[in-house]
Structures are given as structure tokens and as C-alpha cells.
Design an enzyme around this catalytic site. Structure first.
Site, PDB file in Angstrom:
ATOM      1  N   LYS A  94      12.613 -42.059  -2.099  1.00 24.39           N
ATOM      2  CA  LYS A  94      12.441 -41.550  -3.463  1.00 24.39           C
ATOM      3  C   LYS A  94      11.599 -42.546  -4.238  1.00 24.39           C
ATOM      4  O   LYS A  94      11.829 -43.760  -4.173  1.00 24.39           O
ATOM      5  CB  LYS A  94      13.831 -41.419  -4.127  1.00 24.39           C
ATOM      6  CG  LYS A  94      13.804 -40.842  -5.523  1.00 24.39           C
ATOM      7  CD  LYS A  94      13.830 -39.334  -5.511  1.00 24.39           C
ATOM      8  CE  LYS A  94      13.409 -38.726  -6.829  1.00 24.39           C
ATOM      9  NZ  LYS A  94      11.924 -38.615  -6.993  1.00 24.39           N
ATOM     10  N   GLN A 115      11.362 -50.357  -5.661  1.00 23.21           N
ATOM     11  CA  GLN A 115      12.101 -49.094  -5.762  1.00 23.21           C
ATOM     12  C   GLN A 115      13.367 -49.098  -4.898  1.00 23.21           C
ATOM     13  O   GLN A 115      14.372 -48.478  -5.255  1.00 23.21           O
ATOM     14  CB  GLN A 115      11.165 -47.951  -5.348  1.00 23.21           C
ATOM     15  CG  GLN A 115      11.578 -46.582  -5.880  1.00 23.21           C
ATOM     16  CD  GLN A 115      11.146 -46.346  -7.321  1.00 23.21           C
ATOM     17  OE1 GLN A 115      10.033 -46.665  -7.693  1.00 23.21           O
ATOM     18  NE2 GLN A 115      12.030 -45.782  -8.128  1.00 23.21           N
ATOM     19  N   LYS A 118      16.003 -50.861  -7.074  1.00 22.39           N
ATOM     20  CA  LYS A 118      16.245 -50.084  -8.291  1.00 22.39           C
ATOM     21  C   LYS A 118      17.093 -48.846  -7.965  1.00 22.39           C
ATOM     22  O   LYS A 118      18.092 -48.562  -8.627  1.00 22.39           O
ATOM     23  CB  LYS A 118      14.896 -49.650  -8.867  1.00 22.39           C
ATOM     24  CG  LYS A 118      14.982 -48.900 -10.182  1.00 22.39           C
ATOM     25  CD  LYS A 118      13.692 -48.158 -10.524  1.00 22.39           C
ATOM     26  CE  LYS A 118      12.484 -49.059 -10.557  1.00 22.39           C
ATOM     27  NZ  LYS A 118      11.314 -48.394 -11.179  1.00 22.39           N
ATOM     28  N   LYS A 130       6.964 -45.240  -2.549  1.00 23.51           N
ATOM     29  CA  LYS A 130       5.990 -45.078  -3.634  1.00 23.51           C
ATOM     30  C   LYS A 130       4.706 -44.558  -3.031  1.00 23.51           C
ATOM     31  O   LYS A 130       4.461 -44.741  -1.834  1.00 23.51           O
ATOM     32  CB  LYS A 130       5.719 -46.432  -4.310  1.00 23.51           C
ATOM     33  CG  LYS A 130       5.168 -46.307  -5.702  1.00 23.51           C
ATOM     34  CD  LYS A 130       6.275 -46.077  -6.710  1.00 23.51           C
ATOM     35  CE  LYS A 130       5.747 -45.852  -8.100  1.00 23.51           C
ATOM     36  NZ  LYS A 130       6.836 -45.935  -9.083  1.00 23.51           N
ATOM     37  N   GLY A 169       6.665 -38.697 -10.748  1.00 25.94           N
ATOM     38  CA  GLY A 169       5.514 -39.219 -11.481  1.00 25.94           C
ATOM     39  C   GLY A 169       5.536 -40.739 -11.626  1.00 25.94           C
ATOM     40  O   GLY A 169       6.504 -41.411 -11.285  1.00 25.94           O
ATOM     41  N   ASP A 170       4.447 -41.264 -12.103  1.00 27.47           N
ATOM     42  CA  ASP A 170       4.294 -42.667 -12.487  1.00 27.47           C
ATOM     43  C   ASP A 170       3.008 -42.690 -13.324  1.00 27.47           C
ATOM     44  O   ASP A 170       2.618 -41.642 -13.876  1.00 27.47           O
ATOM     45  CB  ASP A 170       4.206 -43.574 -11.241  1.00 27.47           C
ATOM     46  CG  ASP A 170       4.395 -45.053 -11.566  1.00 27.47           C
ATOM     47  OD1 ASP A 170       5.546 -45.499 -11.716  1.00 27.47           O
ATOM     48  OD2 ASP A 170       3.401 -45.783 -11.710  1.00 27.47           O
ATOM     49  N   THR A 213      13.266 -42.610 -18.649  1.00 25.61           N
ATOM     50  CA  THR A 213      12.933 -44.022 -18.415  1.00 25.61           C
ATOM     51  C   THR A 213      12.998 -44.794 -19.736  1.00 25.61           C
ATOM     52  O   THR A 213      13.609 -45.869 -19.817  1.00 25.61           O
ATOM     53  CB  THR A 213      11.538 -44.167 -17.771  1.00 25.61           C
ATOM     54  OG1 THR A 213      11.434 -43.241 -16.691  1.00 25.61           O
ATOM     55  CG2 THR A 213      11.312 -45.580 -17.280  1.00 25.61           C
ATOM     56  N   ASN A 244       4.297 -42.075 -21.031  1.00 23.94           N
ATOM     57  CA  ASN A 244       5.648 -41.516 -20.947  1.00 23.94           C
ATOM     58  C   ASN A 244       6.729 -42.543 -21.310  1.00 23.94           C
ATOM     59  O   ASN A 244       7.574 -42.295 -22.171  1.00 23.94           O
ATOM     60  CB  ASN A 244       5.860 -40.975 -19.520  1.00 23.94           C
ATOM     61  CG  ASN A 244       7.290 -40.591 -19.260  1.00 23.94           C
ATOM     62  OD1 ASN A 244       8.110 -41.416 -18.871  1.00 23.94           O
ATOM     63  ND2 ASN A 244       7.626 -39.346 -19.527  1.00 23.94           N
ATOM     64  N   SER A 382      15.905 -38.464 -12.086  1.00 31.10           N
ATOM     65  CA  SER A 382      15.314 -37.738 -10.956  1.00 31.10           C
ATOM     66  C   SER A 382      16.412 -37.396  -9.938  1.00 31.10           C
ATOM     67  O   SER A 382      16.448 -36.298  -9.394  1.00 31.10           O
ATOM     68  CB  SER A 382      14.251 -38.594 -10.257  1.00 31.10           C
ATOM     69  OG  SER A 382      13.005 -38.488 -10.896  1.00 31.10           O
TER      70      SER A 382
HETATM   71  P1  NDP Z   1       1.592 -43.221 -18.239  1.00 28.64           P
HETATM   72  O1  NDP Z   1       0.408 -42.908 -17.400  1.00 28.64           O
HETATM   73  O2  NDP Z   1       2.293 -42.120 -18.945  1.00 28.64           O
HETATM   74  O3  NDP Z   1       1.207 -44.318 -19.331  1.00 28.64           O
HETATM   75  C1  NDP Z   1       0.694 -45.554 -18.960  1.00 28.64           C
HETATM   76  C2  NDP Z   1       0.359 -46.339 -20.209  1.00 28.64           C
HETATM   77  O4  NDP Z   1       0.068 -47.680 -19.834  1.00 28.64           O
HETATM   78  C3  NDP Z   1      -0.872 -45.828 -20.923  1.00 28.64           C
HETATM   79  O5  NDP Z   1      -0.778 -46.113 -22.277  1.00 28.64           O
HETATM   80  C4  NDP Z   1      -1.979 -46.637 -20.255  1.00 28.64           C
HETATM   81  O6  NDP Z   1      -3.157 -46.784 -21.034  1.00 28.64           O
HETATM   82  C5  NDP Z   1      -1.310 -47.978 -20.093  1.00 28.64           C
HETATM   83  N1  NDP Z   1      -1.875 -48.657 -18.935  1.00 28.64           N
HETATM   84  C6  NDP Z   1      -1.885 -48.230 -17.653  1.00 28.64           C
HETATM   85  N2  NDP Z   1      -2.521 -49.105 -16.865  1.00 28.64           N
HETATM   86  C7  NDP Z   1      -2.930 -50.095 -17.668  1.00 28.64           C
HETATM   87  C8  NDP Z   1      -3.629 -51.294 -17.446  1.00 28.64           C
HETATM   88  N3  NDP Z   1      -4.059 -51.635 -16.210  1.00 28.64           N
HETATM   89  N4  NDP Z   1      -3.854 -52.110 -18.512  1.00 28.64           N
HETATM   90  C9  NDP Z   1      -3.425 -51.763 -19.749  1.00 28.64           C
HETATM   91  N5  NDP Z   1      -2.759 -50.630 -20.034  1.00 28.64           N
HETATM   92  C10 NDP Z   1      -2.507 -49.823 -19.004  1.00 28.64           C
HETATM   93  O7  NDP Z   1       2.589 -44.013 -17.271  1.00 28.64           O
HETATM   94  P2  NDP Z   1       4.159 -44.261 -17.448  1.00 28.64           P
HETATM   95  O8  NDP Z   1       4.505 -44.406 -18.881  1.00 28.64           O
HETATM   96  O9  NDP Z   1       4.873 -43.276 -16.611  1.00 28.64           O
HETATM   97  O10 NDP Z   1       4.325 -45.666 -16.705  1.00 28.64           O
HETATM   98  C11 NDP Z   1       4.269 -46.910 -17.409  1.00 28.64           C
HETATM   99  C12 NDP Z   1       4.978 -47.983 -16.602  1.00 28.64           C
HETATM  100  O11 NDP Z   1       6.350 -47.607 -16.414  1.00 28.64           O
HETATM  101  C13 NDP Z   1       4.433 -48.224 -15.191  1.00 28.64           C
HETATM  102  O12 NDP Z   1       4.608 -49.586 -14.862  1.00 28.64           O
HETATM  103  C14 NDP Z   1       5.354 -47.384 -14.319  1.00 28.64           C
HETATM  104  O13 NDP Z   1       5.384 -47.846 -12.987  1.00 28.64           O
HETATM  105  C15 NDP Z   1       6.665 -47.616 -15.026  1.00 28.64           C
HETATM  106  N6  NDP Z   1       7.735 -46.636 -14.778  1.00 28.64           N
HETATM  107  C16 NDP Z   1       7.520 -45.296 -14.950  1.00 28.64           C
HETATM  108  C17 NDP Z   1       8.554 -44.404 -14.746  1.00 28.64           C
HETATM  109  C18 NDP Z   1       8.393 -42.950 -14.967  1.00 28.64           C
HETATM  110  O14 NDP Z   1       9.356 -42.229 -14.764  1.00 28.64           O
HETATM  111  N7  NDP Z   1       7.252 -42.454 -15.402  1.00 28.64           N
HETATM  112  C19 NDP Z   1       9.869 -44.859 -14.295  1.00 28.64           C
HETATM  113  C20 NDP Z   1      10.006 -46.300 -14.215  1.00 28.64           C
HETATM  114  C21 NDP Z   1       8.963 -47.141 -14.450  1.00 28.64           C
HETATM  115  P3  NDP Z   1      -4.486 -45.965 -20.645  1.00 28.64           P
HETATM  116  O15 NDP Z   1      -4.189 -44.551 -21.042  1.00 28.64           O
HETATM  117  O16 NDP Z   1      -5.549 -46.607 -21.416  1.00 28.64           O
HETATM  118  O17 NDP Z   1      -4.654 -46.109 -19.157  1.00 28.64           O
HETATM  119  O1  2IT Z   2       9.052 -46.438 -11.019  1.00 23.81           O
HETATM  120  C1  2IT Z   2       9.838 -45.474 -11.030  1.00 23.81           C
HETATM  121  O2  2IT Z   2      11.063 -45.618 -10.937  1.00 23.81           O
HETATM  122  C2  2IT Z   2       9.279 -44.127 -11.176  1.00 23.81           C
HETATM  123  N1  2IT Z   2       8.058 -43.990 -11.336  1.00 23.81           N
HETATM  124  C3  2IT Z   2      10.170 -42.922 -11.123  1.00 23.81           C
HETATM  125  C4  2IT Z   2      10.449 -42.526  -9.714  1.00 23.81           C
HETATM  126  C5  2IT Z   2      11.202 -41.226  -9.539  1.00 23.81           C
HETATM  127  O3  2IT Z   2      11.368 -40.846  -8.376  1.00 23.81           O
HETATM  128  O4  2IT Z   2      11.630 -40.613 -10.521  1.00 23.81           O
END
Ligand code: NDP
Ligand code: 2IT
Length: 450
Positions: A94, A115, A118, A130, A169-170, A213, A244, A382
Site C-alpha cells: 500500500k 511507507q 508508517k 510507492k 495519490g501523492d 493527511t 492536498n 485509505s
Molecule cells: P500535491 O501535489 O497536492 O501538493 C504538493 C505541494 O508541494 C504543491 O504546493 C507543490 O508546489 C509543492 N511542491 C511539490 N514539490 C515541490 C518541490 N520540489 N519544491 C517546492 N515545492 C514543491 O501533493 P500532496 O499535498 O499530496 O503531498 C505533499 C507532501 O505530503 C509530499 O511529501 C507527500 O509525499 C506527502 N504525503 C501525501 C499524502 C497524501 O495522501 N496525499 C499522505 C502522506 C504524505 P507546485 O504546485 O509548485 O509543484
Molecule cells: O505518503 C503517503 O502515505 C501517501 N501518499 C498516501 C498513501 C496511501 O496509500 O493512501
């Protein structure tokens, strides 16, 4: 750690680096876990004898594949897709999919490795994996994103399944992408099978999954602060990112009466010293999720400050929530945060804090919530989405939020159990790593040598 333990751990890491050149993010993630769990390994000869750590750092399999698709101008594009299935000792693989030009094998491996622990911390039966691609959805039309997702799934579908591996997603993979990926999976297999989570509410998704998250990250911060009799209410909060995780972290903070003064994207950050409110947040959600615009537009619309090319850590605040990407808080940022009066940092993103920055924060006595624990709410819900799909039922918002809250509380308790120091403080990094590791190691031991 004793000197001998330290040198054995060091030798282990050197061997790893030698065998996996060019995977710096992966080495960083492994080094942190190894430092925490090595004393446990040395205390449990059966773990050492069974080579648990050597086996844990080698993924069960790492799949890399070509993704060929046509853009709107009719040109052929080639990207690289990945799925790293790291460990399924405690449940089917997952973990999310990331679409971003920086995606390489080492990035996917660091994320898949994190992961494992976590997912174990959530208490739900989920292994670690992943995937993703170096495809950049930015500036692409919906039709291009759809064709890319269909081409990506044309290979991925044979490796996943509801009892085998369940992606989500991520970065760069949100509701739109999951919709196209699910449609492609269904088309290719001829089955309606919940082999993905983060699905839309109309087709098997869970209430609260989009928020999970971010909400979970704030619940974890509340738990850390609550243990000291403190709370988030009235506190000045620095949030990075505007995707997100960032936007639902900000939403929960605002609901709880905190003052969120920053948001960012990869171009820069906005500073709104009065703090966001529900209305401004709704505006940003529309900007980011529907119009797919840039955070600079917030500053233009609400006449606040915009700092191009900078990160938000220097403006002063009591609570920090890095919610964008890995290594976005470096040593200098950590010093600036401490100088600005930081009490706690809670990682919404995966590994946003560099090792040296962590040293600075820990030396300054900052409460530190590591991503494995603090952002586990997303994958936890999830897991709850999978439970609902199996039951063929949909739980209410309150039911899912209540379970999310309980899971985060339990993760906090696990971290305290394994991370409490003699001075009464808690090393949440050690707590999360050891708490996540022990269950996986015991499951591997019980299942024999593979
Ligand atoms: P999104 O794509 O929704 O948003 C990412 C955000 O981070 C955007 O504002 C983006 O800006 C910015 N960003 C991405 N890459 C960079 C970079 N290299 N430098 C600066 N800014 C950056 O992603 P999420 O919100 O889903 O994910 C954000 C973080 O949370 C990640 O580390 C992800 O692994 C983690 N995460 C996500 C989960 C989920 O369920 N979605 C669960 C647990 C952790 P821009 O639009 O300019 O690229
Ligand atoms: O980093 C993370 O935990 C995620 N992007 C979510 C993974 C998931 O299976 O919901």
C-alpha cells in the site's frame, strides 16, 4: 548507541550506499531508521540472525517501465513509470503514486521504505510500497493527463490488485488522476475492483480521505502539545505547500483557532500576518484544485506579501507544518525557525526535514513529529476506504473522522511508549521508527526466510 553498535550500524549503511549508488534520499531515510532500531536489533538476536534489516532495505521488487503517450499536438512522449513493492509482511502493499519531474528510483525507494513503518504504525494490515513517474502534470490538459494515466496503467495493472498492491495519490496525483487510473484499471481487467484508494465519492471513495493527511497531521500536533498541557489554539503557524496536505492541514488549524500565516508552492510563499480564514482557504482550494493556478495569485488577490523563490521558515511562528516535499527544511531553515520562536514542527510531507536540520531542532528542544507518524492519517483513511469497499458500505464523515482521530492518538501513544527519554521528554523519531519496525520484524520472522 554504544561505540561498537555505532560502528556496526555505520558499516551497514556503508554497504547499503555501495550497493545503491545515486540514491541519496533512500540512504537518508534508511540511516534515520537504522540509527533508531539498531539497539533493538542488537537486543533481539533472532532479528540479527534472520537478517531482518538486510532484508528490509532490499525491496521485494522494483518495477520500472516505459510509458508512451501522445500529447495534444500529436507528439509522442516517453516517460518512466515505477512501482517499488517494498515489504508485504503485515498486509498487501500500500502506498501512493507520485507524478513529478524529480521522480527517480531513489525517490520512490525512500518513499516506499518509509511507507513500511508508517503503515505498520496505523495498526491496519498494510505493507509498504510507492510508485510514480517523472511525468509532470503541470500545464497539461485534462485530455493529456487522461492519456498519460491510461498509458501508465497499461503496465501497472498487472502488478496491482485489491489483495496484492493498492496504490493511491501523492504529489501530482489527486482526485482527477485517481479517477483516470481507476477507469483504466477497470477497462483493462474487466472488473470493478477497489485496487486504488483516494477514489471519488461516487465510485467507492471514503469521506474524509481528501482531508485525512492534513487533519491527521494537526491531530498529531495536538497530541504532542496536549501531553505538555499546550494546544494549537491561538498559535501562529507556518505551513508550506498548497496542495492536498497543506490545504487540509491549514483548514484544521483554522477550525481549531490557530493563525495560519503562510502557504507556498515551488515558486515562492505568501505571508498573510493576520492569518487565513475559511473564506480565504476556500479561495485557495479553488485556485489550486480547480483553476490549477499559482500561490502568487493569492498575494495579488488579497494584497498580502509574496516572496518569490523562498521558503516560509524565516517569518517567525510557534508551529511549523512542512507539507510540500522532501528536504524542504534545511539546517539554515531550522536555525531560522528556532530563532523565530518555534515550539513544534510536525511533518505533513515525507522527510521534509534534513538530518542536520533535525539535529538543530532536537538540540533546541523543539517538539518534532516525524512524517511516519504525523502524516499517517492519509494512508490510515485509505485503509478505512478498503474496509468500507470490502463491506460494500459507506461510513459517515463523523465515523471516519472519529476513527482517524483514534488511530492518530494510538500512533502517538506508540511513539511515547518507544521514544520516552529519561528526562520525561519524547524522542518521537525513535518512537515512530521502533514502534513501526517491531511489528514488521516479528511478522517477517514468523513467516520464514524469503
Ligand atoms: P500535491 O501535489 O497536492 O501538493 C504538493 C505541494 O508541494 C504543491 O504546493 C507543490 O508546489 C509543492 N511542491 C511539490 N514539490 C515541490 C518541490 N520540489 N519544491 C517546492 N515545492 C514543491 O501533493 P500532496 O499535498 O499530496 O503531498 C505533499 C507532501 O505530503 C509530499 O511529501 C507527500 O509525499 C506527502 N504525503 C501525501 C499524502 C497524501 O495522501 N496525499 C499522505 C502522506 C504524505 P507546485 O504546485 O509548485 O509543484
Ligand atoms: O505518503 C503517503 O502515505 C501517501 N501518499 C498516501 C498513501 C496511501 O496509500 O493512501
Amino acid at each position: 548507541m554504544t561505540a561498537t553498535t555505532n560502528s556496526r550500524a555505520h558499516a551497514f549503511l556503508e554497504r547499503l550506499v555501495g550497493r545503491t549508488p545515486g540514491e541519496a534520499d533512500f540512504h537518508q531515510a534508511v540511516a534515520e531508521v537504522v540509527e533508531s532500531v539498531w539497539p533493538v536489533i542488537e537486543d533481539r538476536p533472532e532479528f540479527l540472525e534472520a537478517g531482518i534489516l538486510e532484508r528490509l532495505v532490499e525491496p521485494d521488487r522494483a518495477i520500472s517501465f516505459r510509458v508512451t503517450w501522445r500529447d495534444d499536438a500529436g507528439r509522442v512522449n516517453v516517460n518512466r513509470g515505477y512501482r517499488v513493492q517494498f515489504n508485504n509482511a503485515i498486509g498487501p502493499y500500500k502506498g501512493g503514486l507520485r507524478f513529478h519531474p524529480s521522480v527517480r528510483l531513489g525517490v520512490v525507494k525512500f518513499l516506499g521504505f518509509e511507507q513500511i513503518f508508517k503503515n505498520s504504525l496505523t495498526g491496519l494490515p498494510m505493507g509498504g510500497a510507492k510508485g510514480g513517474s517523472d511525468f509532470d502534470p503541470k500545464g497539461r490538459s485534462d485530455a493529456e493527463v487522461m492519456r498519460f494515466c491510461q498509458a501508465f496503467m497499461a503496465e501497472l495493472y498487472r502488478h496491482i490488485g485489491k489483495d496484492a498492491d493498492v496504490p493511491a495519490g501523492d504529489i501530482g496525483v489527486g482526485a482527477r488522476e485517481i479517477g483516470y487510473l481507476f477507469g483504466a484499471y477497470k477497462h483493462l481487467t474487466g472488473r470493478w475492483e477497489p485496487a486504488l484508494t483516494g477514489k471519488g465519492l461516487a465510485y467507492g471513495g471514503s469521506l474524509i480521505r481528501p482531508e485525512a493527511t492534513g487533519y491527521g497531521c494537526v491531530y498529531f500536533a495536538q497530541a504532542m502539545l496536549g501531553r505538555l498541557g499546550h494546544s494549537v489554539e491561538g498559535r501562529t503557524c507556518l505551513v508550506s505547500g498548497s496542495g492536498n496536505v497543506a490545504l487540509y492541514t491549514a483548514e484544521k488549524l483554522v477550525q481549531l483557532g490557530a493563525r495560519v500565516v503562510t502557504l507556498s508552492d515551488s515558486d515562492g510563499f505568501v505571508h498573510d500576518p493576520e492569518g487565513l480564514d475559511e473564506e480565504r482557504l476556500a479561495w485557495v482550494r479553488d485556485l489550486k484544485f480547480r483553476r490549477r493556478g499559482r500561490i502568487r495569485e493569492y498575494a495579488e488577490h488579497f494584497r498580502s506579501a509574496y516572496h518569490p523563490g523562498a521558503r516560509p521558515w524565516g517569518v517567525g511562528g510557534e508551529l511549523a507544518f512542512p507539507c510540500a516535499t522532501q528536504n524542504e527544511v534545511d539546517e539554515a531553515d531550522a536555525r531560522a525557525l528556532v530563532q523565530g520562536g518555534l515550539e513544534a514542527l510536525c511533518e505533513g510531507a515525507n522527510m521534509p526535514t534534513t538530518a542536520r536540520a533535525l539535529d538543530v531542532l532536537q538540540a533546541a528542544g523543539v517538539l518534532f513529529g516525524p512524517g511516519k507518524a504525523a502524516n499517517a492519517g492519509g494512508v490510515a483513511v485509505s485503509g478505512l476506504e478498503q474496509s468500507q469497499n470490502s463491506q460494500r458500505l459507506t461510513w459517515t464523515r463523523a465515523e471516519v473522522d472519529g476513527r482517524l482521530c483514534a488511530i492518530i492518538q494510538a500512533i502517538h501513544t506508540t511513539c511515547v511508549r518507544h521514544g520516552e527519554r529519561v528526562d520525561g521528554g519524547v524522542d518521537y523519531v525513535r518512537g515512530a521508527n521502533v514502534g513501526g519496525f517491531v511489528k514488521v520484524a516479528e511478522a517477517m520472522l514468523a513467516q520464514g526466510l524469503y
